[in-house]
Design a protein around this motif. Structure first.
Motif, PDB file in Angstrom:
ATOM      1  N   ASP A 164       0.666  -1.124  -0.033  1.00 33.38           N
ATOM      2  CA  ASP A 164      -0.108   0.042   0.234  1.00 33.38           C
ATOM      3  C   ASP A 164       0.863   1.422  -0.210  1.00 33.38           C
ATOM      4  O   ASP A 164       0.673   1.971  -0.713  1.00 33.38           O
ATOM      5  CB  ASP A 164      -0.961  -0.099   1.048  1.00 33.38           C
ATOM      6  CG  ASP A 164      -2.055  -1.101   1.264  1.00 33.38           C
ATOM      7  OD1 ASP A 164      -2.186  -1.695  -0.010  1.00 33.38           O
ATOM      8  OD2 ASP A 164      -2.555  -1.343   2.367  1.00 33.38           O
ATOM      9  N   ALA A 165       1.934   1.205   0.715  1.00 31.17           N
ATOM     10  CA  ALA A 165       2.675   2.367   1.035  1.00 31.17           C
ATOM     11  C   ALA A 165       3.459   2.690  -0.488  1.00 31.17           C
ATOM     12  O   ALA A 165       3.523   3.826  -0.881  1.00 31.17           O
ATOM     13  CB  ALA A 165       3.956   2.284   1.843  1.00 31.17           C
ATOM     14  N   ALA A 166       3.850   1.625  -1.176  1.00 31.76           N
ATOM     15  CA  ALA A 166       4.530   1.687  -2.505  1.00 31.76           C
ATOM     16  C   ALA A 166       3.628   2.357  -3.534  1.00 31.76           C
ATOM     17  O   ALA A 166       3.811   3.342  -4.245  1.00 31.76           O
ATOM     18  CB  ALA A 166       4.935   0.190  -3.320  1.00 31.76           C
ATOM     19  N   GLY A 188      13.863   7.075  -0.055  1.00 28.58           N
ATOM     20  CA  GLY A 188      12.811   5.887  -0.618  1.00 28.58           C
ATOM     21  C   GLY A 188      13.078   4.849  -1.675  1.00 28.58           C
ATOM     22  O   GLY A 188      12.476   3.972  -1.610  1.00 28.58           O
ATOM     23  N   VAL A 189      14.196   5.083  -2.451  1.00 36.32           N
ATOM     24  CA  VAL A 189      14.380   4.127  -3.393  1.00 36.32           C
ATOM     25  C   VAL A 189      15.076   2.902  -3.030  1.00 36.32           C
ATOM     26  O   VAL A 189      14.656   1.932  -3.391  1.00 36.32           O
ATOM     27  CB  VAL A 189      15.758   4.887  -4.207  1.00 36.32           C
ATOM     28  CG1 VAL A 189      16.192   3.866  -5.465  1.00 36.32           C
ATOM     29  CG2 VAL A 189      15.208   6.090  -4.847  1.00 36.32           C
ATOM     30  N   GLY A 190      15.711   2.842  -1.715  1.00 40.31           N
ATOM     31  CA  GLY A 190      16.255   1.548  -1.170  1.00 40.31           C
ATOM     32  C   GLY A 190      14.728   0.714  -0.750  1.00 40.31           C
ATOM     33  O   GLY A 190      15.125  -0.430  -1.145  1.00 40.31           O
ATOM     34  N   PRO A 191      14.115   1.241   0.046  1.00 38.55           N
ATOM     35  CA  PRO A 191      12.958   0.346   0.296  1.00 38.55           C
ATOM     36  C   PRO A 191      12.094  -0.156  -0.668  1.00 38.55           C
ATOM     37  O   PRO A 191      11.689  -1.081  -0.763  1.00 38.55           O
ATOM     38  CB  PRO A 191      12.155   1.474   1.374  1.00 38.55           C
ATOM     39  CG  PRO A 191      13.237   2.111   1.932  1.00 38.55           C
ATOM     40  CD  PRO A 191      14.187   2.332   0.816  1.00 38.55           C
ATOM     41  N   LEU A 192      12.049   0.633  -1.887  1.00 40.90           N
ATOM     42  CA  LEU A 192      11.277   0.483  -2.860  1.00 40.90           C
ATOM     43  C   LEU A 192      11.812  -0.998  -3.629  1.00 40.90           C
ATOM     44  O   LEU A 192      11.291  -1.776  -4.147  1.00 40.90           O
ATOM     45  CB  LEU A 192      10.916   1.560  -3.768  1.00 40.90           C
ATOM     46  CG  LEU A 192       9.984   2.552  -3.520  1.00 40.90           C
ATOM     47  CD1 LEU A 192      10.290   3.891  -4.668  1.00 40.90           C
ATOM     48  CD2 LEU A 192       8.664   2.024  -3.633  1.00 40.90           C
ATOM     49  N   LEU A 193      13.293  -0.707  -3.575  1.00 42.45           N
ATOM     50  CA  LEU A 193      13.771  -1.838  -4.587  1.00 42.45           C
ATOM     51  C   LEU A 193      13.789  -3.084  -3.708  1.00 42.45           C
ATOM     52  O   LEU A 193      13.782  -4.370  -4.165  1.00 42.45           O
ATOM     53  CB  LEU A 193      15.441  -1.473  -4.709  1.00 42.45           C
ATOM     54  CG  LEU A 193      15.680  -0.247  -5.802  1.00 42.45           C
ATOM     55  CD1 LEU A 193      17.359   0.013  -5.674  1.00 42.45           C
ATOM     56  CD2 LEU A 193      15.177  -0.821  -7.152  1.00 42.45           C
ATOM     57  N   ARG A 194      13.880  -2.977  -2.394  1.00 42.92           N
ATOM     58  CA  ARG A 194      13.920  -4.189  -1.479  1.00 42.92           C
ATOM     59  C   ARG A 194      12.142  -4.912  -1.524  1.00 42.92           C
ATOM     60  O   ARG A 194      12.314  -6.193  -1.791  1.00 42.92           O
ATOM     61  CB  ARG A 194      14.034  -3.910   0.102  1.00 42.92           C
ATOM     62  CG  ARG A 194      15.253  -3.559   0.303  1.00 42.92           C
ATOM     63  CD  ARG A 194      15.681  -3.603   1.986  1.00 42.92           C
ATOM     64  NE  ARG A 194      14.934  -2.558   2.573  1.00 42.92           N
ATOM     65  CZ  ARG A 194      15.467  -1.646   2.658  1.00 42.92           C
ATOM     66  NH1 ARG A 194      16.834  -1.180   2.254  1.00 42.92           N
ATOM     67  NH2 ARG A 194      14.990  -0.281   3.174  1.00 42.92           N
ATOM     68  N   LEU A 195      11.370  -3.943  -1.659  1.00 42.69           N
ATOM     69  CA  LEU A 195      10.020  -4.459  -2.115  1.00 42.69           C
ATOM     70  C   LEU A 195       9.762  -5.346  -3.451  1.00 42.69           C
ATOM     71  O   LEU A 195       9.151  -6.380  -3.610  1.00 42.69           O
ATOM     72  CB  LEU A 195       8.986  -3.606  -1.637  1.00 42.69           C
ATOM     73  CG  LEU A 195       7.470  -3.688  -2.192  1.00 42.69           C
ATOM     74  CD1 LEU A 195       7.027  -4.804  -1.060  1.00 42.69           C
ATOM     75  CD2 LEU A 195       6.628  -2.717  -2.081  1.00 42.69           C
ATOM     76  N   GLN A 204       5.492  -5.714  -5.982  1.00 44.31           N
ATOM     77  CA  GLN A 204       6.670  -5.683  -6.929  1.00 44.31           C
ATOM     78  C   GLN A 204       6.185  -4.819  -8.259  1.00 44.31           C
ATOM     79  O   GLN A 204       7.038  -3.887  -8.590  1.00 44.31           O
ATOM     80  CB  GLN A 204       6.947  -7.022  -7.381  1.00 44.31           C
ATOM     81  CG  GLN A 204       7.708  -7.864  -6.493  1.00 44.31           C
ATOM     82  CD  GLN A 204       7.969  -9.244  -7.103  1.00 44.31           C
ATOM     83  OE1 GLN A 204       7.249  -9.760  -7.666  1.00 44.31           O
ATOM     84  NE2 GLN A 204       9.228  -9.675  -6.925  1.00 44.31           N
ATOM     85  N   GLU A 205       5.003  -4.941  -8.639  1.00 45.11           N
ATOM     86  CA  GLU A 205       4.498  -4.051  -9.731  1.00 45.11           C
ATOM     87  C   GLU A 205       4.471  -2.667  -9.354  1.00 45.11           C
ATOM     88  O   GLU A 205       4.956  -1.599  -9.966  1.00 45.11           O
ATOM     89  CB  GLU A 205       2.974  -4.171 -10.028  1.00 45.11           C
ATOM     90  CG  GLU A 205       2.820  -5.620 -11.043  1.00 45.11           C
ATOM     91  CD  GLU A 205       1.547  -5.759 -11.286  1.00 45.11           C
ATOM     92  OE1 GLU A 205       1.093  -5.022 -12.385  1.00 45.11           O
ATOM     93  OE2 GLU A 205       0.941  -6.636 -10.910  1.00 45.11           O
ATOM     94  N   SER A 206       3.855  -2.301  -8.154  1.00 44.25           N
ATOM     95  CA  SER A 206       4.051  -0.833  -7.622  1.00 44.25           C
ATOM     96  C   SER A 206       5.308  -0.184  -7.248  1.00 44.25           C
ATOM     97  O   SER A 206       5.831   0.803  -7.731  1.00 44.25           O
ATOM     98  CB  SER A 206       3.092  -0.910  -6.094  1.00 44.25           C
ATOM     99  OG  SER A 206       1.641  -0.879  -6.298  1.00 44.25           O
ATOM    100  N   ALA A 207       6.239  -1.180  -6.708  1.00 50.80           N
ATOM    101  CA  ALA A 207       7.532  -0.581  -6.706  1.00 50.80           C
ATOM    102  C   ALA A 207       8.335  -0.300  -7.762  1.00 50.80           C
ATOM    103  O   ALA A 207       9.100   0.696  -8.029  1.00 50.80           O
ATOM    104  CB  ALA A 207       8.331  -1.715  -5.858  1.00 50.80           C
ATOM    105  N   ALA A 208       8.253  -1.301  -9.008  1.00 52.49           N
ATOM    106  CA  ALA A 208       8.980  -0.870 -10.223  1.00 52.49           C
ATOM    107  C   ALA A 208       7.974   0.138 -10.851  1.00 52.49           C
ATOM    108  O   ALA A 208       8.915   0.992 -11.329  1.00 52.49           O
ATOM    109  CB  ALA A 208       8.685  -2.033 -10.842  1.00 52.49           C
ATOM    110  N   ARG A 209       6.907   0.430 -10.863  1.00 49.72           N
ATOM    111  CA  ARG A 209       6.303   1.673 -11.306  1.00 49.72           C
ATOM    112  C   ARG A 209       6.880   2.965 -10.602  1.00 49.72           C
ATOM    113  O   ARG A 209       6.917   3.744 -11.343  1.00 49.72           O
ATOM    114  CB  ARG A 209       4.822   1.254 -11.405  1.00 49.72           C
ATOM    115  CG  ARG A 209       3.976   2.471 -12.096  1.00 49.72           C
ATOM    116  CD  ARG A 209       2.469   2.097 -12.025  1.00 49.72           C
ATOM    117  NE  ARG A 209       2.289   0.968 -12.936  1.00 49.72           N
ATOM    118  CZ  ARG A 209       1.829  -0.054 -12.562  1.00 49.72           C
ATOM    119  NH1 ARG A 209       1.608  -0.442 -11.361  1.00 49.72           N
ATOM    120  NH2 ARG A 209       1.899  -1.112 -13.406  1.00 49.72           N
TER     121      ARG A 209
END
Length: 348
Positions: A164-166, A188-195, A204-209
Motif C-alpha cells: 500500500d505504501a508503494a 525512498g529508493v532503497g526500500p522500494l527496491l527491497r520490495l 513488486q509492480e507498484s515498486a517498479a512503477r
C-alpha cells in the motif's frame, strides 16, 4: 543506523539533563523555569526511549528532528542559566518578556516531533491503527510528513502495508515531479527496491512503477542506478512474474529515456540481454503462427509450436460449430505484447 542515532542523541539528552538539574536553582523567573523543567523532563524521557529503539528509527526524519531538538534544548539551557545569575551579573542580564513563552512552545513542538518519530518507526502491528497525525516540524510542508510515513512503512511494515505504501508513493510521484525528488532525497529508493525484490506480485509492480516514475531527470536516474536498480531489475526479468516483468521493462525504458548513459549499467547487468530475449520470444511466437513445419529436422520448439497451432485451429473449428464457447476461448491467457514495444524503445 543504531550507533548513528545513539551518537546524535548524546548532546540533546545531556542538555535536557542540565536544564532539569539547573532549573531548581533559578533566582528570577522561577515559575517559568519550573515549567521549562517539566517539559524538559518529558522530552528527555522520549529521547531515551528513542535511544533504546535506535535500530528501528527511520534515519531521515530522525536526523532532522534530533538536530532541531538539540537546538531548542541548547536555548532552554542558556535561558535557565541566565535566570540563575545573581548580584551584579543579574543586573546586566536581560531576558526578553516573551522568551519563556517562545521556548516553552518550542519544547512542546519538540515533544510532538519525537513522539511522532517513535510512533512512525513502530511496526504497524504494534500501532493499533493509531493515526499518526502531523509532527510540528512538518506543519509547513505536510507532504513531507506523508512521504516520511510511507517510507517508514516500507522499511518496517508488513508485506501488505509495504504494498500500500508503494502504491501511495506511485500516486505522489505521478502527481508532481517535486514529490518524486523528495522521495529520492528522503531515502525512498532503497526500500522500494527491497520490495521489488522480496514482495508479492502487486507490491513488486507498484515498486517498479514507482522507480520508473522517479527517474524524471539524469540526476535522479543516477541516484536510482547507484542504489542497485540494475541488479534488482535483472533478477525480475530473469525469474519474476510476467506482469511484473512488463512493468520493469517499462521502468527501464523510462530510466533510459531520461539518462542515456545508464544504458551501459543496464547492459553490464544483463538487463538489455534479458529484454532482447523477451523480444525474441515474442517475435518467434508471432512468426511461428505462419510457419509450416516439415517432417524432417524438426526442433523441439517447432514441434511445440506446431502442436499449439493445431490446438488453436481445433478450437477455432469448435467455435464455428458452437458459438456458446466463444467466451471460454477468448479467455485463454496469452503473453502480453506490450513488452515488445517497450523493449524496442529501450534498446533503440
Amino acid at each position: 543506523m543504531g550507533d548513528f542515532v545513539k551518537e546524535i542523541l548524546v548532546k540533546p539528552i545531556q542538555y535536557a539533563d542540565e536544564v532539569v538539574k539547573l532549573a531548581d536553582g533559578a533566582i528570577s523567573f522561577r515559575q517559568d523555569c519550573l515549567e521549562v523543567k517539566t517539559k524538559s523532563e518529558k522530552l528527555v524521557s522520549l529521547l531515551r526511549q528513542a535511544a533504546r529503539a535506535s535500530g528501528d528509527l527511520y534515519e531521515r526524519p530522525t536526523r532532522r528532528i534530533i538536530d532541531d531538538t538539540e537546538q531548542v534544548l541548547d536555548k532552554a539551557l542558556t535561558l535557565v542559566l541566565k535566570c540563575r545569575a545573581n548580584g551584579i551579573a543579574r543586573i546586566f542580564t536581560i531576558i526578553p518578556a516573551g522568551a519563556f513563552r517562545k521556548i516553552t512552545q518550542q519544547l512542546e513542538n519538540s515533544i510532538g516531533d519525537v513522539s511522532w518519530l517513535l510512533r512512525v518507526s513502530t511496526p504497524a502491528d504494534d500501532r493499533d491503527d493509531e493515526y499518526l497525525g502531523l509532527p510540528p516540524i512538518a506543519a509547513n510542508e505536510p507532504i513531507l510528513c506523508l512521504i516520511w510515513e510511507q517510507i517508514a512503512i516500507l522499511c518496517s511494515g508488513t508485506i501488505e502495508d509495504r504494498t500500500d505504501a508503494a502504491a501511495s508513493l506511485v500516486s505522489l510521484a505521478r502527481d508532481n515531479d517535486r514529490y518524486g525528488k523528495l522521495i529520492i532525497e528522503e531515502g525512498g529508493v532503497g526500500p522500494l527496491l527491497r520490495l521489488a525484490k522480496e514482495g508479492r506480485m502487486e507490491g513488486q509492480e507498484s515498486a517498479a512503477r514507482a522507480i520508473g516514475l522517479l527517474g524524471r531527470d539524469p540526476d535522479s536516474v543516477e541516484q536510482i542506478v547507484n542504489a542497485g536498480v540494475c541488479q534488482v531489475f535483472a533478477k525480475i526479468l530473469k525469474e519474476g512474474h510476467m506482469k511484473v516483468q512488463v512493468v520493469v521493462a517499462w521502468a527501464v525504458s523510462e530510466l533510459a529515456a531520461h539518462h542515456r548513459k545508464c544504458q551501459d549499467h543496464f547492459a553490464q547487468s544483463n538487463v538489455i540481454q534479458l529484454l532482447v530475449s523477451h523480444l525474441a520470444f515474442e517475435t518467434i511466437q508471432e512468426h511461428s503462427k505462419y510457419a509450416i513445419p516439415t517432417k524432417h529436422a524438426m526442433s523441439i520448439h517447432s514441434v511445440v509450436m506446431a502442436n499449439n497451432q493445431k490446438n488453436d485451429m481445433d478450437v477455432t473449428d469448435a467455435n464455428y460449430r458452437n458459438n456458446e464457447q466463444d467466451d471460454e476461448c477468448k479467455s485463454k491467457i496469452q503473453r502480453p505484447r506490450g513488452c515488445q514495444r517497450i523493449v524496442k524503445c529501450t534498446i533503440w
